[in-house]
Design an enzyme around this catalytic site. Sequence first.
Site, PDB file in Angstrom:
ATOM      1  N   ASP A 257       0.896  -1.809   0.157  1.00 35.65           N
ATOM      2  CA  ASP A 257      -0.073  -0.274  -0.525  1.00 35.65           C
ATOM      3  C   ASP A 257       1.028   1.159  -0.435  1.00 35.65           C
ATOM      4  OD1 ASP A 257      -2.534   1.486   0.210  1.00 35.65           O
ATOM      5  OD2 ASP A 257      -3.275   1.021   1.727  1.00 35.65           O
TER       6      ASP A 257
HETATM    7  C1  BGC Z   1      -4.735   3.288   0.018  1.00 36.50           C
HETATM    8  C2  BGC Z   1      -4.980   2.337  -1.413  1.00 36.50           C
HETATM    9  C3  BGC Z   1      -5.002   3.099  -2.554  1.00 36.50           C
HETATM   10  C4  BGC Z   1      -3.536   3.660  -2.629  1.00 36.50           C
HETATM   11  C5  BGC Z   1      -3.348   4.331  -3.777  1.00 36.50           C
HETATM   12  C6  BGC Z   1      -4.052   3.369   0.176  1.00 36.50           C
HETATM   13  O1  BGC Z   1      -3.246   5.314   0.794  1.00 36.50           O
HETATM   14  O2  BGC Z   1      -5.267   2.393   1.659  1.00 36.50           O
HETATM   15  O3  BGC Z   1      -6.620   1.441  -0.779  1.00 36.50           O
HETATM   16  O4  BGC Z   1      -5.034   1.600  -3.012  1.00 36.50           O
HETATM   17  O5  BGC Z   1      -3.563   4.582  -1.737  1.00 36.50           O
HETATM   18  O6  BGC Z   1      -4.303   5.453  -4.476  1.00 36.50           O
END
Ligand code: BGC
Length: 711
Positions: A257
Site C-alpha cells: 500500500d
Molecule cells: C490506499 C489504497 C490505495 C492507495 C493508492 C492508499 O492510501 O490505502 O487503497 O489503493 O492509497 O492510491
Amino acid sequence: MERVETLVAEMTLAEKIGQLNMVASTGVVTGPSGSRATHQGIRAGTIGGLFNLWGADEVRAVQRIAVEESRLGVPLLLGLDVIHGHRTIFPVPLAEACAFDVGLWERTARAAAEEAAADGIAMTFAPMIDVARDPRWGRIVESPGEDPWVASELAAAKTRGFQGGDLAAADSVAATAKHLCAYGAVTAGREYASVDVSERTLREIYLPPFSAAVAAGTAAIMPAFIDIAGVPMTINPTLLKGWLRERVGFDGVLISDYNAVAELINHGVAADSVEAAALALNAGVDIDMTSNTYTQGLPAALDRGLVTMADIEASVRRVLRLKERLGLFADPYRRGSAAPDDRDGKSRRLLAREAARRAIVLLTHRCPILPLSPNTRRIAVVGPLATAREEMLGSWASAGRPADVVSILEGLKAAMPDCRIDDARGVDIDGEDERGVAVAIDLCAHAEIIVLCLGESAAMSGEAASRTNLGLPGRQRALAEAVLGLGKPTVVLLSSGRPLALSWLFERADAVLATWFLGIESGHAIADVLTGKFNPSGRLPLSWLRSVGQAPIYFSQRPTGRPTTPGVHYSSSYLDMLSTPQFPFGHGLSYSRFVLSNLRCEPAVVKAGEEVQVSLEVRNDGPIGGEVTLFLFVRDLVASVARPVLELKGVRKLTLGADENRQATWRLPAQALAFIGENLEPVLEAGRFEIHVGQTADPAGFLTGVIELAT
Ligand code: BGC
C-alpha cells in the site's frame, strides 16, 4: 517466459529494483508524498510503474520514454484507483453492495475497466474486499459490508469484470484485491490503528474473500497498512507466503500500500530503510508503492546479506510476467489507443442509473407517502445535499467530474415537470450557521411534500475519515427538527458513506431512504424511486446500528452462555440500549409486500458429498410488481467449536408481478456446512443444522427447517 528470463539476465541491479518501484504521478495523494515520477527515472529504468496518471496522451508520453529511451525498453505499469467507475461514476461500493447482484457488480467493473483502459490504465487498485463491521471506520464506504460470503461473491464478480476474458485485451485492467487483511477490524474503528484478531477470525471472516479473488484469477493483491498483533501485513510471511502463495496458490504480484514499506519504521519493526526493504521483500511484497524504500534500501540489504538476488529476481519475474500478461510487451500503447465503444457514454449512463437505483434502500415508510402521487403540485426540496453534485461522486471519484452529476434537485425536476419544486439549503453539511433555516421552513410551509436531503459530505467517509459521532454533522439536526416540527409529509434522503445512528429521525420522518453516494445518475435514480418508476429493491449489506456504542455490530455473532433476554439482568445486553440493530442485515422495504411460506429442506438427512434442496414459496401481496431478496442462513446447533448463531450461505432475488407466486430454490452442498475446526483446518462434523430463510437477518421473519448431516 523467454522474454522475462532474457530481461532478468540482462538487467543491472538498479534496473531490477526499478521494476519493483512504482511511483506516484502528481495528482491524488493519499499519504506522505514519497517518490515522484521523473522522466529521468523512467529513462534510467529505475521506475517500473506509475500511478495516478491517466489520459491516452499523457500515458503515451511517459510510456514512450520507457519503451524507446530506456536501455531495455521495458514498458511501464500504469495503475490507478478505479474503485467505483472511472469517468462514469457508479455508486460507492457499500451502496452497490446493496443490490446483492453479482451480474451488476461485474458489469459496472467491466464498464469502469473499459473507460480506464481507454485512458491508458493497465491496473486498478480494486476491488476492496475488506469485511467491515464498524461504521466508525471511514473505509466502510469502500467495502462490501459485514459478511464474508457477500464479500467473496463481490470479489469474484469485480475481478472478472475488471480483467475481462483476456487480460491482454485493450479494454482489460489487472485487478488488485485489497487490503489483505482484517483492515476493517482496526481498534475502535480508528484509521490505520492496530488490529488484533484471532487466527480463527482471520480464516473464517477476513481471508475467504481473498481466496475468492485468487480463484477468480486476480492479477495482484495489496497487503493492508495495518499490523495484526504486532506484525505489519506488509511483512507478514505467515499470511503472505504461507497462506497466500503456498496454500492458496497465488502467483501474481503483491503490491504494497501507499508508502507502507517506509512506514515499517514507524511501526517499530525496522530500524531503517534497509531493514524495511529487506523485511517486505522477504515477506513476498514485489512492488514498493511510492515509498522509494526498495530503491534506497535493497542494494545495501543485498550487501549485508539480508536479501538474496534470487528473491529480488523472483519479484522482478512476477512483475514482468504481469506486464507480459497485460500485453504490454506486445503493444505498450494498446490501452489508450481506442476510445471505448460507447463514445457518447449513453449506455454507461443507463448502467449508472440502473446501479444507482438498485443501491437505494428504503429504510422506513411509516406513512404511505411513497411513491409520490403524480398529482403532487408543490414540493420543497430542502437540505445541504439537494444540489451537492460533487458530493454525489463519493469517496473515489477517479476521473469523474461534478459537471456530469445529476443532482437530487435536478433529477426530481426532470421527473416531475408539472410540479412546482422549490429548494433551499437551510444549513451547510457541516458548520454552525443556522441562518438559512428560517427560509427553508418558510418554503416548506407552502409545500405539499417535503424532501429533506441530509447526510455527510463525501470526504467524511473513505480513507482517513474515521468518526466517533455517527449523527448528522453540523446543524443538520436543527434543520431536520424544524422541518419535522411542521407536521407535513416528509421524506428524508440520507446521503452517507456509512450507516448513521439516527433513531430519532427514523421515528419521526414519514419515510427515510439510504441514498449513500450514488454517482453521476444520483438525481435520476432517486427520482425513479420516489415517483415509483422503480420499485426500491436495495437491501442492507450490514447491520445498521442504533448507537455508536454498539459498534462493531453484525448478525453472525457467536452464541453466549447468557443470551440476550429482555428483562433478564444477567444476560448479554446493554443497560441503556437494545442490543439489536436499528435495521438488520438485509433490511430494505419495497412498494410490494412479499410473503414467504412452505419451506422444505430435502432430504432431511445428508452425507458428505450430497446436497440439500431448500425450497419455499414467495408471494407478492402488494399492488405492484417488485423484487424480493431472500437470504439463506444456517446454524450449526452443536459443534466442537461454537458456531455463529447465523451464517449466510446464499442469496436469491426474484421478480414477482402483483399477486404472483413463485418458488425459490437452492442446492446447498453438505460441504457448505464445513467450518474451521479446533485445529484451524476445515472440518465437516455430523449433527443437526437449522436452515433459515428470510428477507433479512432478523429471526422474527424466518422460515426454519432442520437437517441432519450424517457421517
Ligand atoms: C490506499 C489504497 C490505495 C492507495 C493508492 C492508499 O492510501 O490505502 O487503497 O489503493 O492509497 O492510491
